[in-house]
Every structure is written in structure tokens, then in C-alpha cells.
Design a protein around this motif. Structure first.
Motif, short mmCIF file in Angstrom:
data_model
loop_
_atom_site.label_atom_id
_atom_site.label_comp_id
_atom_site.label_asym_id
_atom_site.label_seq_id
_atom_site.Cartn_x
_atom_site.Cartn_y
_atom_site.Cartn_z
N ASN A 1 0.85 -1.19 0.00
CA ASN A 1 0.00 0.00 0.00
C ASN A 1 0.89 1.24 0.00
N PRO A 2 0.99 1.97 -1.12
CA PRO A 2 1.86 3.15 -1.18
C PRO A 2 1.32 4.32 -0.37
N ASN A 3 0.11 4.24 0.15
CA ASN A 3 -0.50 5.35 0.89
C ASN A 3 -0.46 5.15 2.40
N LEU A 4 0.35 4.22 2.86
CA LEU A 4 0.44 3.98 4.29
C LEU A 4 0.98 5.19 5.04
N LYS A 5 0.43 5.45 6.21
CA LYS A 5 0.96 6.48 7.10
C LYS A 5 2.08 5.87 7.94
N PRO A 6 2.95 6.70 8.52
CA PRO A 6 3.99 6.13 9.38
C PRO A 6 3.39 5.63 10.68
N GLU A 7 3.95 4.59 11.23
CA GLU A 7 3.62 4.22 12.60
C GLU A 7 4.23 5.27 13.53
N ARG A 8 3.54 5.56 14.62
CA ARG A 8 3.97 6.64 15.51
C ARG A 8 3.97 6.17 16.96
N SER A 9 4.78 6.81 17.76
CA SER A 9 4.81 6.53 19.19
C SER A 9 4.96 7.83 19.98
N ARG A 10 4.49 7.77 21.22
CA ARG A 10 4.73 8.84 22.18
C ARG A 10 5.14 8.16 23.47
#
Length: 749
Positions: free
Chosen positions: A543-552
């Protein structure tokens, strides 16, 4: 002595030129010392420079006349009267006092305390005492590596607070690191500053040997503000051995160990200095049968580190390391027959060059270029007979069939970086500051070949990151704040901030030592893997439209030194949240099609408690405990798998874990015992057993080491792994290696 305003403008002017022309060496004339100038260098007993040491000038009546911190090169400049003394002190080191000597460069040596601190680079990308990092930091020094003598880095990492390592079977099995509840792909892994993760964060520690390494640093918490993608839960940096100033022209060693399960471990190294050149070379070989059919593991490691001083302020350093491994893949032998021909080959090569120059007393620049290549082959051409998985009274309802595969993956990460560090001092109210600005570029390339299907695909992307960071130091306060703008060819642009604070709440006073409290918060981002972005398979469509995985992540804690620095206790509370996790969603069942989407959300919070004790000079005791409360907030399972269901613990991340170790040295002999304790965790048999196994039992793992120096050149060695002969599975279906004994000898020259 504080610099006048014209000097500040000149430094800023030089900084702007360095930013525009980062690879041009600038020659600056040193300003002559004014009357009363007291200049010096603070080092440890090994001759290594110590940054952020507080140095002060005290006159004959005991009044403090001036004070400042040493820079990252350990240097300081103060003003004072003729009749005075210079006092220097740093947490984890014994304070020192010398008489003033204006007009000469004074060298002050601080001896390490019984429980020492270390100077780390990974926490801020500059030299920094670990007590001021404001984050959970663990360092395995050269002495630790020698004392533990574990063949692979993965086993070393087990004794890290908040970390759990899961290895599939014996030596060479897939080894995954889970840091503070994060996924195994949430750790940035570096070798002398060179990123060596696969694109998308994946890293298998199975092929990483401790041979040729001098130090390992682990920083916990999100660190994308400095390191960009993949630093979601922590950073692991490996440092290769290098010669020290004052080493002989040539010195070296060779060792050979042999033991049970057909194990053979051999290594040799040489290092030295010649004029402006320093070098360190090593080679190692490890082989074991692992006491199971088709489970032989072989690893060859070659490493080199060389430095060349150019002019008086520049250093060019070259690093190269190659690790070539091959392991059989018998599969989940606890549930059925082994696969007798499947194997996995892996060749990793890292090469890099760094130019480091101290442009002036206040300005330093570093530039580097590197390449990290990994070639992996996974093959199973012979079809073994079908079998029905079973474990005790648990039996699968149908047979499992072998299938053939033959894939080859070639990964290449090109990396370039430029960093400028500018130190400026204001007054005592505004403190001393180190401003860092840097830019990184990564060019990622992958070739994926399926030899049986005759298909091949290529993918590439270019990523850029810009970071800025300020480190402010006051007498009892240390503050770090920074942010990074990460531009990724897959997900676009993301911002990752980070800030930390350390307060010296109580200064050392005899038996009751220094008390520090710290807190930090940071953000993390992770790019999709190559498969997640570019896969053409209908079963796992990219999927070329994936968002980045994120953390806090957030943490707060306190450290207390006691008994004249013979004890150190630390307690830390942490909280992490991981969102936009990437997994597959089913698009259709007939024919079956699925695609990668951002679908998951998890949380992990808990506490870490550690203790380091040195009651007498020959005895060292250390231990740690981690409590982890993890939870799936939004499931990543496409089929409502109970293992990944909402409210469940995170897979293979135990609620309770810890470690303990005792080291003893007496005359020519040493002995060490280390243990790891892991509580029960959520797992899956992935073999359709009925009823399903969804929990892994807790276990204990003990190792013992002993050495005895027969002569100055000859030392005999003994090692025992899995002392209690534990028979647990890690993970489910993969029995660990039983008790293993090695004996050998080392010769130095």
C-alpha cells in the motif's frame, strides 16, 4: 573567562561557513592566554576525555572565583588569582583537586567511583555522562563484554532494564528485541553511527557477534528527534574496538574455546598506534550443532577500525565490518518432526568513513558517509513428509504439509550525515549550552527475487531528516530539547520532538550520596517496510499510501547513590503509546486477497528498578526488575485472533522480567554468574493445536564464567550456558538449547 561579543560574532560567522561548506577544513589561530587564564583537560584514568565535568577555581580563603563545565573534549578555561586551586567533580567519578598553574595546560585525572558512570554518545549524538541523559541508558563496556563472554549481542541485551529478547531455539535462531512494550521493529540499530536496520525497522540480532566490539549503548524511549525513522521505542548502538592513545605499536590476542554440541569459538585481534594512525582488527569464527537435526549455526565475523589524524584538529576514521552466517531451519520441533533441508544464509557488510574536526574551542563539525548491505537467502527445496502437530495431549485437527520456497533478498542502505556542534556560554543564570544542528540522508534499495516463481522486483526510496537540539547545563540542572523534521519518500513529512530534564536534588554528602531526578518525553516515527509499501503479491498487497507508525513515550524517575558511591539505586516509571500500526486486512476470500493498512493501536506502561553494588573492590553485584502492563487497544488481527484481541497483553511481552549478576575478581582469577528471569507472556503455537496454546510459561536462564591467568600471556577460560539445564520454549514450539559447556584458552602478545 567569558568571550567578548566580537568573538561570539566571529564564532557565529565561522558556524555559517561550516554549514555551507561542511567538508572544508578551517584553520584558526588560537587566541593567546590572558593573564590569569587557567586552562586544562579532564580525563578518566584510561585517558579518555570527560565532558560536563564541573570545574571551579577556589582561592586561598575558600571562596569560589570562577566555575564552568568541560566541553565534549574535556577542556575548560577559567580565570583566577595566582594563589588558588582547581577542583573537578562528576557523578560516578572521584573528585580531584590540583593547584592552579596559569598559562599552562593542566591535566586533571578523575578516577572512577566503585559504582561508575559512563560517557555515552547515543543519547544526544554528542559525548555526555549517562547521569545527565534524562532517559533510561544502559552501557555494556569492554570490561562487561570480557566478563560475560557471550558469543552473540542478543544474549547481552537480555540484561537490559525494560528489554526482552526472544530467540527461536538455539544459537542462530531469529532473535527479536522488544523494548518497553514496543514491537521488535521499533528499535534503531547503529554500528559506529551507521544505521543497519532493514528498511522499515526490522532487525534480526541472530547474526551479530560480540567479537570485535568495544561497547554497546542502549537508550530507551522514542528517539526519532535525533535518529529519525525506526527509533520508536529505543536505540541500540554497537561500537567497534579501536586503539587507545598510548597503546603500543602492535598488541593483540588469540583465543580458542570448544565444548558441548560440537561448539567451536575462535577469535584473534590486533591493534596499535603508529604516529597519527591508530588501528584495530579482529576476526572470529563460531560454529555449533545446537543439538538438533538441521540446526547447525555457523558465523564468521571480520571487523576493522582505523583512524588518521589530519593537521592538528581533524580526524578521519574508517570502519568496516562483515558478518556471514548460515543456519539450518528445523522449525517448531517441539510440535513435530524437524525440517531436514531448510536453511537461511545471511551476509551483512557495513563500511563507513567519518571526518571529525574541532574547528575552534566552541565549534565542531562531523561528516560521514556509509553503506550497509544485507544479502539473505531462505531456501527449502525438498518436501519433508506431512505431520500432525502435537504437544502432550494437544493435537491439531489436520496434517501440516511442507512447501518449497527459494527466495533471495538484497538490501542496501546508503547513508550520509553532517553535524555541527556549537558550544556557547552565557552567564550563570542562562547556563552553558551546546547547540547541535544536523542533516541525514538515507537511500534505501531492495531487490526481492523468488527463484521458484521466477519473479523479481526492485524498490527504492530516499529519505531526509533535519534535527536541531540544545543542551543546557547549570550547576544542578540539565535540560535537553530538540526536534526533527523527517521527510520520507513513502509517507511524506513528520515532526518528532523530544525534551528531557535532570535535576540534582541532593549533592553528595559522605554516606548519603547524590540524588538526581529526571523526566523526558519524546515522539517516534517509523516508515513502512519495503514489502508493506511495494509488495505485488495478491496475498500481501503493498500500500503506497500507508501512514507512518507513531509513538509517544514518557518517563520519570530518580537515582540515588549511597555508601560513598558503593551503591546506586534507580527507579523509573514509563508510559508509551503506539498508533497507526501496520497490518493486513482481508479484501476477499475467493480468491484470497489482503492488503496492508494502518489498523492498530497499543499501549505499554510500567516501572523499572535497578541496583548496582560494589561493597568491596573485588565484588560487583547488579540486578534489575521490570513490570510491564501492555494492552491491545485496537486489534491488528484480520480474523479476530484471541492472541491479538482488544484488551489482550501484547504478544511475547511478559508482565514481569528481570536480571541479576555477581562478579568477583581475586588476584589472577575471576568468576561471574548472571541470570535472566522472564514471567509468563501471551504467545501462540501457530500450529492449530486444540485447545490452542496461547501462553508461554516463565523461565530462568543462568550463565557462569571463570578465568584464571596462568602467566601474563596465557589465560584459561571456562563458560557454562543454561546452568540449570532449563527445557522451556522460546517462543512456543522452539526448545532452547540445553546446558552447554565451553573450555578454552587465550594468549596475549
Amino acid at each position: 573567562m567569558r568571550s567578548p561579543r566580537p568573538a561570539r560574532r566571529a564564532a557565529a560567522h565561522r558556524f555559517s561557513h561550516a554549514a555551507i561548506f561542511p567538508f572544508v577544513a578551517l584553520t584558526l589561530a588560537a587566541a593567546p592566554s590572558a593573564a590569569g587564564d587557567i586552562r586544562g583537560l579532564v580525563v578518566d584514568q584510561a585517558g579518555q576525555a570527560l565532558p560536563l565535568v564541573y570545574v571551579r577555581v577556589v582561592d586561598s580563603v575558600g571562596a569560589v572565583r570562577d566555575g564552568a563545565f568541560t566541553d565534549e573534549s574535556g577542556r575548560f578555561r577559567l580565570a583566577g588569582p595566582e594563589d588558588c586551586r582547581v577542583e573537578a567533580g562528576l557523578t560516578g567519578f572521584q573528585p580531584a583537586t590540583v593547584p592552579c598553574a596559569a598559562g599552562t595546560l593542566q591535566r586533571i585525572t578523575l578516577r572512577v567511583a566503585p559504582v561508575e558512570e559512563t560517557v555515552v554518545v547515543t543519547a544526544t549524538r554528542t559525548e555526555l555522562p549517562s547521569a545527565f541523559a534524562g532517559a533510561g541508558v544502559t552501557t555494556f563496556t569492554a570490561e562487561d563484554l570480557e566478563r560475560r563472554r557471550v558469543p552473540l549481542v542478543s544474549d547481552l541485551l537480555r540484561s537490559t532494564p525494560g528489554a526482552v529478547v526472544v530467540t527461536s531455539g538455539g544459537l542462530g535462531g531469529v532473535s527479536s528485541l522488544f523494548m518497553r512494550g514496543g514491537e521488535s521493529s521499533y528499535n534503531k540499530v547503529l554500528l559506529d553511527g551507521v544505521p543497519i536496520n532493514e528498511p522499515g525497522g526490522t532487525f534480526n540480532f541472530s547474526n551479530v557477534a560480540t567479537d570485535g566490539l568495544e561497547r554497546v549503548e542502549i537508550v530507551r524511549g522514542a528517539q526519532s528527534a535525533l535518529f529519525g525513522s525506526d527509533a520508536m521505542a529505543g536505540v541500540v548502538q554497537l561500537f567497534t574496538k579501536r586503539a587507545k592513545p598510548g597503546d603500543r605499536a602492535t598488541q593483540g590476542s588469540a583465543a580458542l574455546e570448544s565444548g558441548t554440541f560440537g561448539t567451536l569459538r575462535a577469535n584473534a585481534s590486533a591493534s596499535g598506534t603508529r604516529g597519527r594512525l591508530d588501528y584495530a582488527l579482529s576476526a572470529a569464527r563460531l560454529r555449533t550443532d545446537n543439538n538438533a537435526p538441521n540446526d547447525t549455526f555457523e558465523n564468521t565475523t571480520v571487523s576493522g577500525n582505523g583512524g588518521l589524524r589530519v593537521a592538528s584538529s581533524g580526524l578521519v576514521r574508517f570502519v568496516v565490518r562483515a558478518e556471514m552466517g548460515r543456519t539450518g531451519v528445523p522449525g517448531q520441533t517441539a510440535f513435530g518432526r524437524p525440517d531436514l533441508d531448510a536453511f537461511f544464509d545471511r551476509e551483512d557488510t557495513v563500511a563507513g568513513v567519518t571526518f571529525d574536526q574541532q574547528l575552534s574551542e566552541r565549534l565542531r563539525q562531523r561528516a560521514s558517509v556509509s553503506s550497509a548491505r544485507s544479502t539473505q537467502q531462505s531456501t527449502n527445496l525438498l518436501l519433508d513428509p506431512p505431520y500432525t502437530p502435537r504437544y502432550g495431549s494437544l493435537v491439531a485437527p489436520y496434517e501440516f504439509f511442507d512447501f518449497a520456497y527459494d527466495s533471495r533478498t538484497r538490501l542496501n542502505r546508503l547513508h550520509a550525515s553532517y553535524q555541527a556542534d556549537w558550544r556557547f556560554s552565557a552567564d550563570r543564570m542562562r547556563g552553558s549550552h551546546l547547540l547541535t544542528a544536523l542533516v541525514d540522508w538515507d537511500g534505501e534499495h531492495a531487490d526481492l527475487d523468488d527463484r521458484l516463481e521466477g519473479t523479481s522486483s526492485h524498490a527504492s526510496r530516499n529519505n531526509f531528516g533535519w534535527s536541531i537540539q540544545d543542551q543546557g547545563a547549570w550547576r544542578r540542572l540539565f535540560v535537553t530539547a530538540g526536534a526533527r523534521l523527517e521527510h520520507n519518500a513513502s509517507f511524506g513529512t513528520a515532526l518528532a520532538p523530544r525534551a528531557s530534564v535532570v535535576v540534582v536534588a541532593h549533592q553528595a554528602a559522605r554516606w548519603f550520596g547524590e540524588t538526581t531526578v529526571h523526566a523526558s518525553e519524546g515522539g517516534g516515527v517509523k516508515e513502512p517496510t519495503i514489502l508493506q509499501s511495494f509488495s505485488l503479491s495478491p496475498f500481501f498487497l503493498g500500500n503506497p499510501n500507508l501512514k507512518p507508525e507513531r509513538s509517544r513515550t514518557f518517563e520519570a524517575g530518580a537515582a540515588q547513590r549511597l555508601a560513598f558511591d558503593r551503591a546506586r539505586l534507580e527507579f523509573t516509571w514509563f508510559d508509551g503509546r503506539f498508533r497507526d500500526l501496520i497490518s493486513t486486512k482481508t479484501l476477499s476470500f475467493s480468491p484470497f486477497r489482503s492488503q496492508y493498512f494502518n489498523v492498530g493501536l497499543t499501549r505499554a506502561r510500567g516501572t523499572e528498578a535497578t541496583a548496582d553494588l560494589a561493597p568491596i573492590s573485588s565484588l560487583r553485584v547488579r540486578g534489575g526488575y521490570t513490570f510491564l502492563a501492555s494492552e491491545v487497544l485496537e486489534s491488528t488481527s484480520a480474523f479476530d485472533d484471541p492472541v491479538f484481541r482488544k484488551g489482550q497483553w501484547l504478544l511475547r511481552r511478559p508482565r514481569h522480567s528481570g536480571y541479576a549478576g555477581v562478579g568477583w575478581a581475586w588476584r589472577r582469577a575471576t568468576a561471574n554468574v548472571d541470570g535472566v528471569f522472564v514471567g509468563r507472556s501471551v504467545d501462540s503455537d501457530f500450529s492449530s493445536l486444540e485447545p490452542a496454546l496461547t501462553e508461554s510459561e516463565g523461565h530462568r536462564w543462568w550463565t557462569a564464567r571463570a578465568t584464571c591467568a596462568i602467566t601474563r600471556q596465557l589465560t584459561v577460560l571456562a563458560a557454562v550456558d543454561n546452568v540449570l539445564d532449563s527445557h522451556h520454549m522460546e517462543p512456543l514450539g522452539y526448545p532452547v538449547l540445553g546446558r552447554a559447556i565451553r573450555l578454552g584458552a587465550r594468549v596475549t602478545f
